[in-house]
Structure formats: structure tokens, C-alpha cells
Design a protein around this motif. Sequence first.
Motif, PDB file in Angstrom:
ATOM      1  N   PRO A   1     -12.451  -0.748   7.504  1.00 39.04           N
ATOM      2  CA  PRO A   1     -11.014  -0.622   7.773  1.00 39.04           C
ATOM      3  C   PRO A   1     -10.471   0.784   7.515  1.00 39.04           C
ATOM      4  O   PRO A   1      -9.725   1.324   8.333  1.00 39.04           O
TER       5      PRO A   1
ATOM      6  N   ASP B   1      -4.678   1.569   1.346  1.00 36.54           N
ATOM      7  CA  ASP B   1      -3.548   0.898   1.977  1.00 36.54           C
ATOM      8  C   ASP B   1      -2.403   1.828   2.335  1.00 36.54           C
ATOM      9  O   ASP B   1      -1.324   1.365   2.686  1.00 36.54           O
ATOM     10  N   ALA B   2      -2.604   3.137   2.238  1.00 39.44           N
ATOM     11  CA  ALA B   2      -1.502   4.064   2.487  1.00 39.44           C
ATOM     12  C   ALA B   2      -0.979   3.893   3.915  1.00 39.44           C
ATOM     13  O   ALA B   2      -1.723   3.512   4.815  1.00 39.44           O
ATOM     14  N   VAL B   3       0.311   4.189   4.112  1.00 37.66           N
ATOM     15  CA  VAL B   3       0.892   3.999   5.440  1.00 37.66           C
ATOM     16  C   VAL B   3       0.520   5.138   6.383  1.00 37.66           C
ATOM     17  O   VAL B   3       0.791   5.072   7.569  1.00 37.66           O
ATOM     18  N   ASP B   4      -0.130   6.160   5.853  1.00 36.46           N
ATOM     19  CA  ASP B   4      -0.364   7.336   6.688  1.00 36.46           C
ATOM     20  C   ASP B   4      -1.409   8.223   6.003  1.00 36.46           C
ATOM     21  O   ASP B   4      -1.393   8.366   4.787  1.00 36.46           O
ATOM     22  N   PHE B   5      -2.346   8.785   6.779  1.00 36.85           N
ATOM     23  CA  PHE B   5      -3.366   9.647   6.186  1.00 36.85           C
ATOM     24  C   PHE B   5      -3.178  11.105   6.568  1.00 36.85           C
ATOM     25  O   PHE B   5      -4.096  11.903   6.447  1.00 36.85           O
ATOM     26  N   SER B   6      -1.989  11.466   7.032  1.00 39.07           N
ATOM     27  CA  SER B   6      -1.871  12.786   7.657  1.00 39.07           C
ATOM     28  C   SER B   6      -2.129  13.915   6.667  1.00 39.07           C
ATOM     29  O   SER B   6      -2.717  14.929   7.037  1.00 39.07           O
ATOM     30  N   ALA B   7      -1.714  13.756   5.401  1.00 37.98           N
ATOM     31  CA  ALA B   7      -1.911  14.853   4.454  1.00 37.98           C
ATOM     32  C   ALA B   7      -3.400  15.147   4.286  1.00 37.98           C
ATOM     33  O   ALA B   7      -3.822  16.305   4.298  1.00 37.98           O
ATOM     34  N   VAL B   8      -4.204  14.086   4.145  1.00 30.02           N
ATOM     35  CA  VAL B   8      -5.642  14.276   3.977  1.00 30.02           C
ATOM     36  C   VAL B   8      -6.253  14.895   5.234  1.00 30.02           C
ATOM     37  O   VAL B   8      -7.095  15.793   5.158  1.00 30.02           O
TER      38      VAL B   8
ATOM     39  N   ALA C   1     -10.353  11.375  -2.665  1.00 30.74           N
ATOM     40  CA  ALA C   1     -10.178   9.943  -2.423  1.00 30.74           C
ATOM     41  C   ALA C   1      -9.003   9.737  -1.482  1.00 30.74           C
ATOM     42  O   ALA C   1      -8.060  10.513  -1.489  1.00 30.74           O
TER      43      ALA C   1
ATOM     44  N   GLN D   1      -6.827   8.755  13.013  1.00 27.98           N
ATOM     45  CA  GLN D   1      -5.840   9.788  12.722  1.00 27.98           C
ATOM     46  C   GLN D   1      -6.429  11.188  12.923  1.00 27.98           C
ATOM     47  O   GLN D   1      -5.760  12.096  13.405  1.00 27.98           O
TER      48      GLN D   1
ATOM     49  N   LYS E   1      -9.143   3.756  10.334  1.00 25.22           N
ATOM     50  CA  LYS E   1      -7.841   4.406  10.290  1.00 25.22           C
ATOM     51  C   LYS E   1      -8.003   5.919  10.229  1.00 25.22           C
ATOM     52  O   LYS E   1      -7.313   6.667  10.913  1.00 25.22           O
TER      53      LYS E   1
ATOM     54  N   THR F   1      -6.146   6.673  -0.338  1.00 25.67           N
ATOM     55  CA  THR F   1      -5.622   5.379  -0.764  1.00 25.67           C
ATOM     56  C   THR F   1      -5.798   4.410   0.401  1.00 25.67           C
ATOM     57  O   THR F   1      -5.200   4.608   1.448  1.00 25.67           O
TER      58      THR F   1
ATOM     59  N   ASN G   1     -12.517   5.376  -3.324  1.00 24.93           N
ATOM     60  CA  ASN G   1     -12.398   5.176  -4.773  1.00 24.93           C
ATOM     61  C   ASN G   1     -13.014   3.879  -5.271  1.00 24.93           C
ATOM     62  O   ASN G   1     -12.837   3.521  -6.428  1.00 24.93           O
TER      63      ASN G   1
END
Lengths: 302, 376
Positions: B229, B203-210, B199, B237, B233, B201, B172
Motif C-alpha cells: 500500500p 497513513d499520511a494524506v500526502d507524500f510530497s515533502a518526501v 521513514a 506520487q 502511493k 508515515t 518504520n
Amino acid sequence: MDIQFFIELFFGGLTRGSIYALIALGYTLVYGIIELINFAHGEIYMLGAFTALLVAGVLGVYGFPVGGILIVAALAAVIWCAAYGYTLEKVAYKPLRGAPRLSPLISAIGMSIFLQNYVLLAQTSDFVPFPRLLPEMEFLEYVNYVMGPSDFLILLVSTLAMVSLSLFIRYTRMGKAMRATAQNRKMALLLGINADRIISLTFIIGSGLAALGGVLIASHMGQVNFGIGFLAGLKAFTAAVLGGIGSIPGAMVGGLVLGLAESFTTGYFSGNYEDILAFGILILILIFRPDGILGKAKVQKV
Amino acid sequence: MKKGMTWLAAMAFCVTLTAPALAAESLKIGVQGAHSGDLASYGVPSLNAAKLVVDEANAKGGVLGQKVEVIAQDDQCKPEMATNAATKLISDKVAVVIGPICSGPTKAALPLFQEANLISVSPTATTPGLTEDGKNPLFFRTVANDNAQARLTSDFMLNKLKAKKIAYLHDNGDYGKGFADNNRVLMEKGGAETVLFEAVTPDAVDFSAVVRKLRRAKPDIVVFGGYQPVASKLIQQMRRDRLTTPFIGPDGVKDETFLKMTGKDSEGVYASYPKDTSTLPEYKKAREAHVKAYGSEPGFGYYNAYAAAQCLLAAIEKTGGTDTAKLKEALRANPVETPLGKLSFNEKGDAAGMALSIYQVKNGKFVELDHSITLQ
């Protein structure tokens, strides 16, 4: 296929939600006792991740077994951050106990900025890789698409932590004293409860939980940075408000609801709206139900 | 480092002191960029490059019989300081400017240079808008603008990988979303289907949904727009969830830290990056000059700035003066041998003649593949 996708998103949401819940507990415990939003809480989460990274690095050099390193690093992070939480309260909030409510809030924001910059200067501004400390878990093989070792670990550890916290608060003398102080600090003082000790205890427990969350997420995402506490802290704060700030089951429910909502939004709509959703919920809750899902409407003391 | 900075400061001081005395006979080259502050590592190499090119020219008797002199102005890569720095360069009556370094300050300084009828060549500002809207006819750059990368990556995906279903993820930001958008336009023109455009996020704590969405969309390749960075991540994942889809990103991904962060997970990842020109004689010469003068390998943007200084001095030599209109024509018309290849500039002011290549991670290192485009 669709059911499968739904289940995947559901467990993704649970993982994320239980991390929010772990951090949210710290906000809610502190708020319940001294009605302060501890904005430096997200930084404790970040410090937890960094502590575990350093300890794991040292242990790695001495050739400890992988699973053992994670446990020792997590314990070290929890203890170290509990000490941070204790000190934080003594330095930044205790001197302001009688001051107007805005003063400790500003002090909290100051501590948050201080801790971020402290790690930035003492460690690094770069993203640092977090070692892979999780053994492969064979029994997860058949649910592989639904959850990996780190998701499993996050769910397991956070559930254990939340259950033991609930038991602690419900059945021990200290827990009872905490509840009493939360209900009415003056009355608790009159009955001989050392409120200062209870407040310290609250900070110690909250910070320990946040540090645990930090370690779990660092091993899940594989990297650490001085800024990771900010957004995680805000999200957890949202979760705490959503569940009803001051309520312990509320923080857990709020965390899970927020995690699931984010996961489903990303899954069925678009990841562009993840943050908009979270903070949209925060605003709506503050407008329409400021006491949250499980919070009790308080009678305003006049 | 500290000693170096003191020395720099001392140099700057001497330059300011001696400037009026030499004013009559010397040719002044302004160098603007971050020479101190957080982002000094982006700007100091360019200053070094300018000094070394100028030293070499002076050793040969100067340009058009005049001694060449470097006037440095520090903007710390901050737009608000950039206008001050630019004003100072203009009042110092420099003939041309090398810089600014960062895109934001460049945007801020360009109107001033334009008004002063002064040519500037940035070695490192990559934001496409600086050249694309035609507002800055006196601006040139010796670096590929961000849009050029998508031309290479889309060509690679369509013709080499024969990818048909594409998923785009971005952070983004201007840089990341721009890369994803440009690729999407070019890929759809080439007949590839967009199965996901989304897009994440950062700083999200987790990218599993994407990641789960990615698995569901079954793309042939994931195009990622953004920096290292988030890329690291995401790739971790993906690989942990056994998603082996190929992954391609812009130059923000081709970074040593990315390899360090991701370990085995980054194996096979593609990225676009300027073609390796380290075998060119000019490149070797530039590198040796730096090692000799500073005792270290050159830093960020050094070769681009070296090329910028060479092009400018060549144009001044060619036109026999510092008339802006003539210089502009000369920069466009006369290719110059530089560390980056034989460079000239196109109508918009972007460098022509440099090449971009696709790199791939093999055995934990980025290796250049035989697929590149030359910018026109």
C-alpha cells in the motif's frame, strides 16, 4: 536551488494543510455549537472517498468524460456524506443532548468504530485503487515541480469552500442563526431560533466539507481504504485545536500551520518526526495555550 | 469455502476421536497455524500441503512401516493462542511439527517446543531473529528469512545497476526498516553512498515533502522497505511529480494489488522474490495433487509447507526413527528434492538451496530477471 526547494515544500505544506483545514472546519463548527468533539468526523472523510469511488466506478462504466466524473462523484459524495452527518447526529448525539459531556464523546468514538467496521464489512479490507480523474493541466507545466494538477485542484477547491463558508456564516440568516446558537444556545432559543435545525445544519455542512476533503485526497493519493479516516481525523483535530477550537478562521489557520510545519520538518529534518511534531504541537498547545492561536479565552461559567 | 471449513472441522474431529486408538502404530506430524479466523488464508494451504504429502507417503505404505497421521492445531496466527496450540501438540506426542505460520506465534511457541525437545519447521515465518540468535537450535524454516532479500537486492544494485547514490525509504515497521537497514549496510560496504535514509508515515494524506526531498537528493535508485500500500502511493506520487528514479523493494511489493493500484506508474519497478520453480517436477507434482484434491490452485505458503513436510518425512526415513538429535543432523546433511529446489538446512536452521530472484515490472506484469542468489 534552496529557494526552489523551500517553495516546493511550502506548496506541499499548503496542499496538505488545506485538507487538514477542510476537515478541521467540521470539528470546529460542531464544537462551537454543541461543545462536542465529533470523533466520527474522520470516518465521514473516509466515507466521502468511498462514495466518490463507487460513483466514479459506475459513471466510468457508462463512459462519462473524465473531468465530469470527478465533479459528479464529488457532488454525490458531499450530498451522501451530508446525509450521513445528519443521521449520525440524530442517532448518536441528539438522544444524549442533556447527558453528561462524557456520554456523547463516548458515543462519538463508538460511531467512529462502527463506521470503520461497516465499511470494512460492506466494502473491503483491502486498499482499493481510486481512478485517475484529473485531466492534465497544461498551464501548470512551467510550475510543474511546485505543484501538479491534484495539488492545484486541492488548493482551488478548498479555498473556494472556505471562502463560501465564511460568506455563508457572515451574511446569511442561517449563518447568523449559527453564530447566535454558538454564542448562547439558550438565548438563541428564547429568540425563536430552532436550535435543533441549526445543529443539524452544522453537521451537514461539516460532513460535506469532510467528504470533499476525502474525494480530493483520494484522487491525489490514488487509493482508498477503510482506515484512512483515523489519522487524517486526528491530524485535523490537532489543527482545529491549534487554531482554537470553535473558531472558524482558527481551523483554517491551524490546518495550514500544521501542514506547513509537517512539510518543512520532513523537508529539512526527517520524515520520521512528522507525527511526533504534529502531536507534540497538540500537547504543547493544550498545556500552554488551550484556546489556540485565534481562540478567545473563555470565561469559565460557574 | 464454507463447505471446506466444515469438512476441515469434521476431519479435525475425526482425528481427535481416532487418535488414541491408533496411537500405538502411527507416526504423528503436528501442523500448527491459522486454520480459521482472519488469517486462515495464510495457514490452510500449509495444512493442505501436509495432508497431501502424508497421503502420498501412506499410499506407499507409510514411513518406516508406520501410518503417518496429521494432527492439526489452530492458532489463528495469534501469539496468545499459539502457546495453547503448541502445548496440545506436545501432549499429543507428535514426532515433529510443521509450523507455526506467522512469525509472532512462532516466537511464542518455540520455547515450548524447545523444552519438549521437538523439531519444528515453519513454512512461512520470515522474521530473521527466529534463527539468527541461536536460541532455537531445533527450529528450521523452508522460507528465506527477511535478511536474505537484502543480500540479493544490494548485489543487484551494486553489480548490475552500478548504482552509486542510494536513497532509502521505509515504513518504520520491523519488516520495512529491516530491509532498508540491511541494504544500507551492504551497499555502504560495497562503496555506495547513502544520500537519504528516511521513514514515511504510512497513513499520511500526502507524500510530497518526501518526494521533493528525493528529487533534491538525486539518487540513482530508491530502496523501499515496506508493503504494497505505501509503495504504491509513493511510486504514484513520484511519477506524478516526474521523478523517474528506479525503485526497488522487497517481496511485500511484488503483489498483484500493487500492479492494479499503480497502473503504468509501476513500470520498471524491481522487487525481490523467490525464484520461479514452476518447471521443477516436484513443483508440478505438488500443484497437481492440490488441484486434484481441492479443485483449485494452491494458496499462500503451500509449496513451502509441502517442502517442509517432504524434508521431515525424508529425515525420519533416513534416521529410522524420531530421535530429535539424529533428525536435526539429517535435516542439515541430506538435501531433499522439493518444489522449491534441492533443500537442506544450514547451521542456523535456514533453508539452503532455495533461490531468490530479482523481478521487474514489464508491461504491467512482474517478470523474472536473470539475476538471482542461492541461499546457503
